[in-house]
Write a protein that holds these residues in place. Structure first.
Motif, PDB file in Angstrom:
ATOM      1  N   PHE A 176      49.344  33.202 -33.484  1.00 46.12           N
ATOM      2  CA  PHE A 176      48.736  34.332 -32.800  1.00 46.12           C
ATOM      3  C   PHE A 176      48.348  33.861 -31.397  1.00 46.12           C
ATOM      4  N   ASP A 177      47.741  34.749 -30.628  1.00 44.26           N
ATOM      5  CA  ASP A 177      47.235  34.348 -29.311  1.00 44.26           C
ATOM      6  C   ASP A 177      46.207  33.235 -29.509  1.00 44.26           C
ATOM      7  N   ARG A 178      46.087  32.387 -28.489  1.00 42.00           N
ATOM      8  CA  ARG A 178      45.147  31.266 -28.548  1.00 42.00           C
ATOM      9  C   ARG A 178      43.721  31.741 -28.931  1.00 42.00           C
ATOM     10  N   SER A 179      43.291  32.850 -28.299  1.00 43.00           N
ATOM     11  CA  SER A 179      41.927  33.346 -28.559  1.00 43.00           C
ATOM     12  C   SER A 179      41.792  33.813 -30.007  1.00 43.00           C
ATOM     13  N   LEU A 180      42.852  34.447 -30.544  1.00 42.28           N
ATOM     14  CA  LEU A 180      42.806  34.929 -31.929  1.00 42.28           C
ATOM     15  C   LEU A 180      42.809  33.756 -32.908  1.00 42.28           C
ATOM     16  N   GLU A 181      43.568  32.694 -32.572  1.00 38.16           N
ATOM     17  CA  GLU A 181      43.616  31.509 -33.433  1.00 38.16           C
ATOM     18  C   GLU A 181      42.232  30.852 -33.502  1.00 38.16           C
ATOM     19  N   LYS A 182      41.588  30.781 -32.337  1.00 37.39           N
ATOM     20  CA  LYS A 182      40.256  30.154 -32.313  1.00 37.39           C
ATOM     21  C   LYS A 182      39.268  31.006 -33.104  1.00 37.39           C
ATOM     22  N   GLU A 183      39.379  32.335 -32.928  1.00 33.14           N
ATOM     23  CA  GLU A 183      38.493  33.236 -33.650  1.00 33.14           C
ATOM     24  C   GLU A 183      38.671  33.061 -35.157  1.00 33.14           C
ATOM     25  N   ALA A 184      39.947  32.931 -35.581  1.00 32.85           N
ATOM     26  CA  ALA A 184      40.246  32.754 -37.016  1.00 32.85           C
ATOM     27  C   ALA A 184      39.739  31.397 -37.514  1.00 32.85           C
ATOM     28  N   ASP A 185      39.866  30.363 -36.682  1.00 29.92           N
ATOM     29  CA  ASP A 185      39.380  29.027 -37.058  1.00 29.92           C
ATOM     30  C   ASP A 185      37.867  29.050 -37.298  1.00 29.92           C
ATOM     31  N   LEU A 186      37.157  29.652 -36.355  1.00 31.93           N
ATOM     32  CA  LEU A 186      35.686  29.667 -36.464  1.00 31.93           C
ATOM     33  C   LEU A 186      35.227  30.565 -37.612  1.00 31.93           C
ATOM     34  N   LYS A 187      35.961  31.669 -37.812  1.00 32.65           N
ATOM     35  CA  LYS A 187      35.632  32.556 -38.930  1.00 32.65           C
ATOM     36  C   LYS A 187      35.877  31.801 -40.246  1.00 32.65           C
ATOM     37  N   ALA A 188      36.929  30.986 -40.267  1.00 29.21           N
ATOM     38  CA  ALA A 188      37.253  30.197 -41.463  1.00 29.21           C
ATOM     39  C   ALA A 188      36.102  29.247 -41.796  1.00 29.21           C
ATOM     40  N   VAL A 189      35.512  28.667 -40.738  1.00 31.33           N
ATOM     41  CA  VAL A 189      34.371  27.762 -40.954  1.00 31.33           C
ATOM     42  C   VAL A 189      33.211  28.546 -41.572  1.00 31.33           C
ATOM     43  N   ASP A 190      32.975  29.757 -41.038  1.00 29.92           N
ATOM     44  CA  ASP A 190      31.906  30.616 -41.597  1.00 29.92           C
ATOM     45  C   ASP A 190      32.166  30.899 -43.074  1.00 29.92           C
ATOM     46  N   TYR A 191      33.418  31.233 -43.379  1.00 32.39           N
ATOM     47  CA  TYR A 191      33.777  31.538 -44.771  1.00 32.39           C
ATOM     48  C   TYR A 191      33.530  30.327 -45.670  1.00 32.39           C
ATOM     49  N   LEU A 192      33.927  29.147 -45.170  1.00 28.90           N
ATOM     50  CA  LEU A 192      33.759  27.922 -45.971  1.00 28.90           C
ATOM     51  C   LEU A 192      32.281  27.639 -46.223  1.00 28.90           C
ATOM     52  N   ILE A 193      31.472  27.773 -45.166  1.00 28.20           N
ATOM     53  CA  ILE A 193      30.029  27.503 -45.310  1.00 28.20           C
ATOM     54  C   ILE A 193      29.405  28.484 -46.306  1.00 28.20           C
ATOM     55  N   GLN A 194      29.816  29.770 -46.196  1.00 29.75           N
ATOM     56  CA  GLN A 194      29.299  30.786 -47.129  1.00 29.75           C
ATOM     57  C   GLN A 194      29.670  30.442 -48.570  1.00 29.75           C
ATOM     58  N   ALA A 195      30.864  29.847 -48.724  1.00 28.93           N
ATOM     59  CA  ALA A 195      31.326  29.465 -50.070  1.00 28.93           C
ATOM     60  C   ALA A 195      30.789  28.088 -50.477  1.00 28.93           C
ATOM     61  N   LYS A 196      29.886  27.560 -49.658  1.00 32.59           N
ATOM     62  CA  LYS A 196      29.242  26.251 -49.867  1.00 32.59           C
ATOM     63  C   LYS A 196      30.260  25.102 -49.857  1.00 32.59           C
ATOM     64  N   ALA A 197      31.385  25.304 -49.190  1.00 33.06           N
ATOM     65  CA  ALA A 197      32.405  24.248 -49.098  1.00 33.06           C
ATOM     66  C   ALA A 197      32.266  23.541 -47.748  1.00 33.06           C
ATOM     67  N   ASN A 198      32.558  22.259 -47.742  1.00 37.26           N
ATOM     68  CA  ASN A 198      32.438  21.474 -46.511  1.00 37.26           C
ATOM     69  C   ASN A 198      33.606  21.790 -45.563  1.00 37.26           C
ATOM     70  N   PRO A 199      33.313  22.239 -44.323  1.00 36.06           N
ATOM     71  CA  PRO A 199      34.423  22.576 -43.409  1.00 36.06           C
ATOM     72  C   PRO A 199      35.070  21.350 -42.756  1.00 36.06           C
ATOM     73  N   LEU A 200      34.415  20.188 -42.828  1.00 37.71           N
ATOM     74  CA  LEU A 200      34.976  19.015 -42.144  1.00 37.71           C
ATOM     75  C   LEU A 200      36.350  18.574 -42.670  1.00 37.71           C
TER      76      LEU A 200
END
Lengths: 266, 141
Positions: A176-200
């Motif tokens: 996707f566009d660079r901005s959309l990829e970054k948005e998806a990456d950061l949203k993915a981190v939010d999803y992982l944290i909400q699921a109590k999974a380590n994003p590292l």
């Protein structure tokens, strides 16, 4: 001259008054535009998936499907995403790739599962694709690259096999566009944290894959088509610098081993 | 909102003045979607009659000015629609409201143009609200 300015201003004021008054009506709801868009998405998703079914080998192992589904379900429940709207498909292919199709189709290649060091890394990629689905990036990308007129033609059954194949190729092998990829990456981190999974592990996975890119030449589509993985790993790591949380793996180590074993059997 | 006065132009003048309004309807008759076509048709007619009598020039100018303002509102809708079809822009309440607004404005302009064409053909002088005032400033006898 004063008369002219006055009359001109009255005309402009009347025009804007009419526009703003009409804006008060919820036309989108009235004309059922959302429903029409959803129908188009559904038809497109099904069309692309059917094309995929004829060309790719689909996973037939119920255990692999069950484990991947459980990961997706856990992420969805933790983030209030309608799990029923996500359709997970596992493709048996060496390529390290995962992508989303319209209407919530999420395609994961066995190569990606095999290459993931642990369940959290794989969950990161799944979260990234779920973010593309939830943020409506898939349709945005299609409209931008193919155009709404072509997409509507496709859903009417007159798109032609060649156009469908080309569009599908765009979805599966371009980012996707660079901005959309970054948005998806950061949203993915939010999803992982909400699921109590380590994003590292997700950040580490990107970093590792970039170093292995040469070795796996041609098989790391998900990395080679996306923005610089080192840069992505860095901003993901920076973004999740939150006070230490009691992270827990999304699935047990035993289940992860079972997934890998079942996958190798295929 | 129009002002109509009888000024008895010649038959030839009345026909040319009336035609200046009919020219602005050419795109509607041809069914062309581009808003600039109306303006070009009116502009060609205006240039062709710039040395005509005051009555003819005056009506050509009024027709041209009204088309010029229509070009702005219609072009905005045209490019907004193009961006929806070919970019990530989506259909919003704002867009639909704008389409309805310009539809109403175009219908009003269409009726006013036909009415002006009929009246000028009968030798009547028709001055529209704002456009008539502006034409009086631009077009001198």
């Amino acid at each position: 001259m004063k008369k002219l300015i006055f009359q001109g201003l009255v005309i402009i004021a009347l025009f804007f008054a009419l526009w703003f008054s009409l804006r008060a009506v919820n036309w989108v709801k009235l004309f059922k535009i959302e429903k029409l868009t959803n129908n188009t998405q559904k038809k497109l998703g099904d069309l692309f998936w059917e094309t995929f079914l004829h060309t790719e080998k689909i996973n037939s192992n119920p255990e692999v499907e069950r484990i991947i589904d459980s990961i997706v379900q856990k992420i969805c429940v933790a983030n209030s995403i309608n799990y029923a709207s996500i359709q997970v498909h596992i493709i048996i292919k060496e390529e390290v790739n995962a992508f989303a199709l319209p209407n919530g189709h999420l395609l994961i290649y066995s190569g990606l599962i095999a290459e993931s060091k642990n369940a959290d890394a794989l969950s990161g990629v799944i979260c990234h694709e779920l973010a593309h689905i939830q943020l409506n990036h898939v349709m945005q990308k299609l409209i931008k690259q193919v155009g709404l007129s072509v997409l509507t033609t496709m859903t009417n059954g007159s798109g032609g096999a060649e156009i469908i194949k080309k569009t599908l190729h765009t979805l599966s092998s371009t980012a996707f566009d660079r901005s959309l990829e970054k948005e998806a990456d950061l949203k993915a981190v939010d999803y992982l944290i909400q699921a109590k999974a380590n994003p590292l592990p997700f950040a580490m996975f990107l970093k590792n894959l970039s170093t292995q890119e040469k070795k796996l030449s041609g098989f790391t589509n998900w990395i080679s088509t996306h923005p610089d993985p080192i840069e992505r790993a860095k901003y993901i790591a920076d973004y999740c610098k939150t006070p230490s949380m009691p992270y827990q793996s999304i699935i047990s180590n035993q289940t992860w081993s079972s997934l890998q074993n079942n996958l190798h059997e295929q | 909102m129009t002002t109509t006065t009888l000024i008895n132009p010649t038959e030839h003048e009345a026909e040319k003045a009336s035609n200046s309004y009919l020219m602005s309807l050419i795109a509607v008759i041809a069914g062309l979607p581009l808003p600039i076509i109306n303006l070009i048709a009116t502009l060609i007619f205006f240039i062709g009659n710039r040395k005509g009598t005051y009555f003819v020039r005056w009506h050509c100018t009024q027709a041209l000015l009204s088309q010029l303002s229509m070009l702005f509102v219609n072009s905005f809708a045209f490019w907004w629609s193009v961006s929806i079809l070919f970019t990530a822009e989506t259909i919003t309440n704002q867009f639909i409201a704008y389409v309805f607004t310009i539809l109403i404005v175009n219908i009003i302009e269409f009726i006013a143009t036909i009415q002006a064409a009929i009246k000028t053909r009968k030798g009547m002088h028709v001055a529209w609200w704002f456009y008539g005032t502006l034409t009086n400033i631009i077009c001198k006898p």
